[in-house]
Design a protein around this motif. Structure first.
Motif, PDB file in Angstrom:
ATOM      1  N   ALA A  78     -45.718   8.000  74.085  1.00  0.00           N
ATOM      2  CA  ALA A  78     -44.767   9.185  72.783  1.00  0.00           C
ATOM      3  C   ALA A  78     -43.466   9.152  73.070  1.00  0.00           C
ATOM      4  O   ALA A  78     -42.691   8.959  72.309  1.00  0.00           O
ATOM      5  N   GLY A  82     -42.184   7.272  70.068  1.00  0.00           N
ATOM      6  CA  GLY A  82     -41.780   8.393  69.081  1.00  0.00           C
ATOM      7  C   GLY A  82     -40.337   8.322  68.579  1.00  0.00           C
ATOM      8  O   GLY A  82     -39.859   8.067  67.647  1.00  0.00           O
ATOM      9  N   TYR A  86     -38.652   6.310  65.122  1.00  0.00           N
ATOM     10  CA  TYR A  86     -38.143   7.238  64.256  1.00  0.00           C
ATOM     11  C   TYR A  86     -36.718   6.635  64.033  1.00  0.00           C
ATOM     12  O   TYR A  86     -36.318   6.495  62.790  1.00  0.00           O
ATOM     13  N   GLN A 225     -44.091  11.189  62.064  1.00  0.00           N
ATOM     14  CA  GLN A 225     -43.877  10.349  63.451  1.00  0.00           C
ATOM     15  C   GLN A 225     -44.359  10.939  64.809  1.00  0.00           C
ATOM     16  O   GLN A 225     -45.194  10.514  65.616  1.00  0.00           O
ATOM     17  N   ILE A 226     -44.273  12.343  64.732  1.00  0.00           N
ATOM     18  CA  ILE A 226     -44.981  13.189  65.817  1.00  0.00           C
ATOM     19  C   ILE A 226     -46.612  12.928  65.801  1.00  0.00           C
ATOM     20  O   ILE A 226     -47.242  12.683  66.868  1.00  0.00           O
ATOM     21  N   THR A 227     -47.102  13.234  64.401  1.00  0.00           N
ATOM     22  CA  THR A 227     -48.637  12.970  64.434  1.00  0.00           C
ATOM     23  C   THR A 227     -49.027  11.546  64.677  1.00  0.00           C
ATOM     24  O   THR A 227     -50.035  11.455  65.442  1.00  0.00           O
ATOM     25  N   MET A 229     -47.383   9.565  66.933  1.00  0.00           N
ATOM     26  CA  MET A 229     -47.366   9.542  68.429  1.00  0.00           C
ATOM     27  C   MET A 229     -48.663   9.813  69.089  1.00  0.00           C
ATOM     28  O   MET A 229     -49.225   9.359  70.144  1.00  0.00           O
ATOM     29  N   MET A 280     -48.964  18.828  69.598  1.00  0.00           N
ATOM     30  CA  MET A 280     -48.453  18.565  68.640  1.00  0.00           C
ATOM     31  C   MET A 280     -47.576  19.649  67.776  1.00  0.00           C
ATOM     32  O   MET A 280     -46.405  19.408  67.527  1.00  0.00           O
ATOM     33  N   LEU A 283     -44.468  20.555  69.735  1.00  0.00           N
ATOM     34  CA  LEU A 283     -43.449  19.351  69.708  1.00  0.00           C
ATOM     35  C   LEU A 283     -42.902  19.257  68.353  1.00  0.00           C
ATOM     36  O   LEU A 283     -41.661  19.058  68.158  1.00  0.00           O
ATOM     37  N   ASP A 284     -43.697  19.655  67.470  1.00  0.00           N
ATOM     38  CA  ASP A 284     -43.034  19.603  66.277  1.00  0.00           C
ATOM     39  C   ASP A 284     -42.142  20.702  65.859  1.00  0.00           C
ATOM     40  O   ASP A 284     -40.895  20.469  65.247  1.00  0.00           O
ATOM     41  N   PHE A 287     -38.761  19.361  67.624  1.00  0.00           N
ATOM     42  CA  PHE A 287     -38.198  18.484  67.003  1.00  0.00           C
ATOM     43  C   PHE A 287     -37.629  19.148  65.707  1.00  0.00           C
ATOM     44  O   PHE A 287     -36.367  18.679  65.560  1.00  0.00           O
TER      45      PHE A 287
END
Length: 296
Positions: A78, A82, A86, A225-227, A229, A280, A283-284, A287
């Motif tokens: 990630a 990630g 991105y 992108q997080i999803t 990763m 997730m 981190l979302d 971010f």
């Protein structure tokens, strides 16, 4: 009475969104809650579920060494795929936006193609074939860098770097399309107004006009992108097999599939899914906070 009056005035709108909300609840919200409930049970599909409380989580966090390795591999995967994916998505979409209008659609399709083509794994398996006929081994032997072929996708040393490289090459997916849509939606009049106000080059346009104007699309791309990763397992499975050598390419999602599909430990795999979901979400939020502070 005011909420009731507002409801009566908007009843038509509520009726229109009801089918979507029902589908969203049945197929998205309800499964999330059911996964949490099942994670508190011992359940193998064939027998009646048995409530065991937090035992699945205790086993997962304290006893499962493979899960610990999967977490480490996923974080490494990630960290590289990630942010880099991105940035690459944005740079590619920005570069395409600077080209002639007649070729933008074609370039967008060419850049997006690797993320949706199943033949991509065949190409990389040919390039990094473990015999002397693989392009990588053949080139390195001709240059006298190595004397014998390297088993790239079965070597513990090379598995993680290679799946990171392949994922970066495939990273121009839906997040890339969201950024392309954001760039295409910016009206040229903003750049003209910026030129009048003192914006002199493309980089000033980027920081003072482009990025602020496409903030919603950047947010959407970040979530996608997080999803990607943390929910990605196809690259590692298709290139390194299942399981990979000494679990060198084992990710959290791969571990979930192992216990859910092959070992049929649905309660335990649900605990993995719940932890992955929480990671997730955290981190979302992080971010999104970073993007807001950056002025996106």
């Amino acid at each position: 009475r005011r909420p009731l009056d507002r409801f009566r005035r908007s009843i038509g709108s509520y009726l229109l969104v009801t089918p979507f909300m029902l589908i969203f609840f049945v197929f998205t919200v309800a499964p999330v809650f059911m996964t949490f409930v099942i994670s508190l049970m011992k359940y193998n599909v064939l027998e009646t579920p048995v409530f065991i409380g937090l035992d699945n989580y205790r086993r997962l966090l304290l006893e499962d060494d493979v899960f610990a390795k999967a977490v480490k591999n996923t974080l490494v995967f990630a960290i590289f795929t990630g942010p880099l994916g991105y940035v690459l998505s944005f740079l590619a979409s920005w570069a395409i936006n600077e080209t002639d209008r007649r070729v933008r659609g074609l370039l967008t399709f060419v850049f997006y193609l690797p993320s949706m083509s199943g033949t991509v794994y065949t190409i990389w398996n040919i390039i990094f074939s473990s015999d002397i006929y693989g392009y990588a081994n053949s080139a390195l032997i001709r240059m006298h860098i190595i004397t014998e072929p390297i088993a790239w996708f079965t070597s513990e040393t090379w598995i993680m770097p290679l799946i990171i490289i392949v994922q970066l090459w495939m990273s121009l997916g839906t997040g890339f399309l969201a950024m392309r849509a954001g760039l295409a939606a910016i009206d040229e009049q903003y750049y003209e107004a910026g030129a009048i106000d003192g914006v002199r080059n493309r980089f000033q346009e980027l920081f003072y006009i482009t990025l602020p104007m496409m903030a919603p699309h950047l947010m959407t791309a970040a979530v996608l992108q997080i999803t990607a990763m943390f929910s990605n397992s196809a690259v590692a499975q298709n290139l390194t097999g299942f399981p990979s050598t000494n679990y060198a390419g084992h990710l959290i999602m791969t571990h979930l599939m192992d216990h859910s599909t092959f070992r049929v430990e649905r309660g335990y795999s649900s605990a993995i899914a719940v932890l992955l979901f929480l990671i997730m979400i955290l981190l979302d939020r992080l971010f999104m906070k970073i993007l807001r502070k950056a002025g996106a």
